[in-house]
Design an enzyme around this catalytic site. Structure first.
Site, PDB file in Angstrom:
ATOM      1  N   GLU A 143       0.802  -1.164  -0.200  1.00 28.39           N
ATOM      2  CA  GLU A 143       0.053  -0.048   0.049  1.00 28.39           C
ATOM      3  C   GLU A 143       0.805   1.306   0.255  1.00 28.39           C
ATOM      4  O   GLU A 143       0.974   1.993   1.105  1.00 28.39           O
ATOM      5  CB  GLU A 143      -1.075   0.085   1.150  1.00 28.39           C
ATOM      6  CG  GLU A 143      -2.013  -1.245   1.082  1.00 28.39           C
ATOM      7  CD  GLU A 143      -3.284  -0.922   1.841  1.00 28.39           C
ATOM      8  OE1 GLU A 143      -4.452  -1.353   1.604  1.00 28.39           O
ATOM      9  OE2 GLU A 143      -2.818  -0.403   2.992  1.00 28.39           O
ATOM     10  N   GLU A 245      -6.244  -6.741  -2.307  1.00 26.23           N
ATOM     11  CA  GLU A 245      -6.689  -6.926  -0.695  1.00 26.23           C
ATOM     12  C   GLU A 245      -8.121  -6.451  -0.974  1.00 26.23           C
ATOM     13  O   GLU A 245      -8.725  -5.476  -1.401  1.00 26.23           O
ATOM     14  CB  GLU A 245      -6.066  -6.079   0.198  1.00 26.23           C
ATOM     15  CG  GLU A 245      -4.746  -6.216   0.608  1.00 26.23           C
ATOM     16  CD  GLU A 245      -4.182  -5.269   1.717  1.00 26.23           C
ATOM     17  OE1 GLU A 245      -4.968  -4.733   2.269  1.00 26.23           O
ATOM     18  OE2 GLU A 245      -2.861  -5.286   1.697  1.00 26.23           O
TER      19      GLU A 245
END
Length: 370
Positions: A143, A245
């Protein structure tokens, strides 16, 4: 690249050690066997550099140091599944809100950080090769929306971000010239974010194959926003897209009693009414299954056939006593007030007692048209 049906099972060993058990049609069954029965083909595993305090206290959340991650990867390989190795380049969680340099790298300058990323990546990759892990993809950073290795690699310093990410890519390539490499941001519904970040990176970046997106409907917009972004980004950069995700709740029922925690010891933010109101589907078993089917169709319909699959995040993280997202030691490391505990159990693909939920049947039965 083949289509992926993936799961992140990074807490697997911790959960088993603490007594988690999984049931398919009432029969207790190994978690990886269940994954295979439901047509899952790849397991994502995070890797932290040193998830312990200087006094040796564990940070929790699976304890994914090299040996733990490697042990899970061996089991996954032996089960006939692929492994996505997820380098965080931190001693604990790395995400848009925190990208803390490993303790061992704390005083490094930019050049030293660049070298450390390369050497660490090469070392890990060589170990995985020696262990004959079925490594089918590598994720360089986690991320990376706001960069990595803060403060040196924090946005908008895209020059340093590219140096660090490029160093990781070169480290992977020094050991494996073929494995697909992913770069991963969060907030999959935010098209402007992806255009800005990848425009900056591709000016400076090494070659990579996959753009990974996080998509959590509580925070990342509607499924329509996600679909627009996937289409635009796939066309703009010519990369494969994986929703690396994703999760969706299946119940609003509290699970604190399962963890045997005192009041206030877990966050439980996934049940806040103001978040739930934004969802395209209700937080029920059927709602979760319907969300899963919709997501699969949207990934399948990405322009140019660039939608290459998904990874459900921590589908097996049951609310067992002792397994939480952080410990007191890791809260100190992150300078986070807490509390600890499991804040994810109502977004798993098993109920609180470990029984398979209908969304797994959707995954099993969904077939991509070739």
């Amino acid at each position: 690249m083949k289509y992926i049906k993936g799961m992140d099972l990074s807490t697997l060993l911790e959960l088993e050690r603490l007594g988690a058990a999984y049931y398919d049609e009432g029969e207790k069954t190994d978690i990886l066997e269940i994954m295979k029965r439901y047509d899952v083909d790849t397991i994502r595993i995070r890797l932290w550099n040193d998830p312990y305090s200087e006094n040796g206290e564990p940070y929790g959340a699976g304890g994914n140091d090299l040996q733990t991650t490697l042990e899970i990867a061996r089991r996954v390989t032996n089960a006939g599944l692929g492994v996505l190795l997820n380098f965080h380049y931190s001693d604990f969680w790395a995400d848009p809100g925190k990208q803390i340099k490993p303790k061992a790298w704390q005083d490094y300058d930019v050049e030293e950080l660049e070298n450390a990323v390369y050497e660490y990546t090469v070392e890990v990759m060589e170990i995985f090769r020696e262990e004959k892990v079925n490594l089918t993809m590598v994720q360089v950073g986690n991320e990376l929306t706001n960069g990595l290795l803060w403060p040196e690699g924090k946005t908008p310093n895209y020059e340093n971000i590219a140096r660090f990410v490029n160093s990781g890519i070169r480290g992977v390539r020094a050991v494996d010239e073929e494995v697909p490499i992913m770069i991963h941001l969060d907030n999959g519904g935010n098209n402007e974010l992806y255009r800005t970040w990848f425009d900056e990176f591709v000016k400076r970046g090494e070659e990579f194959q996959v753009i990974g997106m996080s998509y959590y409907p509580f925070w990342h917009g509607t499924l329509d926003m996600l679909q627009y972004n996937m289409n635009d980004i796939a066309k703009r950069y010519g990369k494969d897209i994986v929703i690396v995700e994703v999760s969706m709740g299946y119940t609003m029922e509290d699970y604190q009693q399962y963890e045997k925690l005192e009041a206030g010891q877990r966050k439980g933010y996934a049940t806040k009414p103001e978040l739930v109101e934004q969802l395209d589907y209700p937080m029920t078993r059927q709602g979760q299954a319907d969300f899963m089917k919709d997501l699969l169709e949207r990934i399948h319909n990405v322009e140019g056939g660039k939608g290459k699959g998904f990874f459900w995040w921590e589908p097996a993280w049951l609310p067992v006593p002792g397994s939480g997202w952080a410990t007191e030691a890791s809260l100190r490391y992150m300078n986070d007030p807490g509390p600890c505990g499991n804040e994810w159990a109502n977004q798993a693909l098993f109920d609180y007692d470990g029984n398979v939920l209908p969304a797994l049947e959707v995954i099993r039965d969904w077939k991509k048209d070739e």
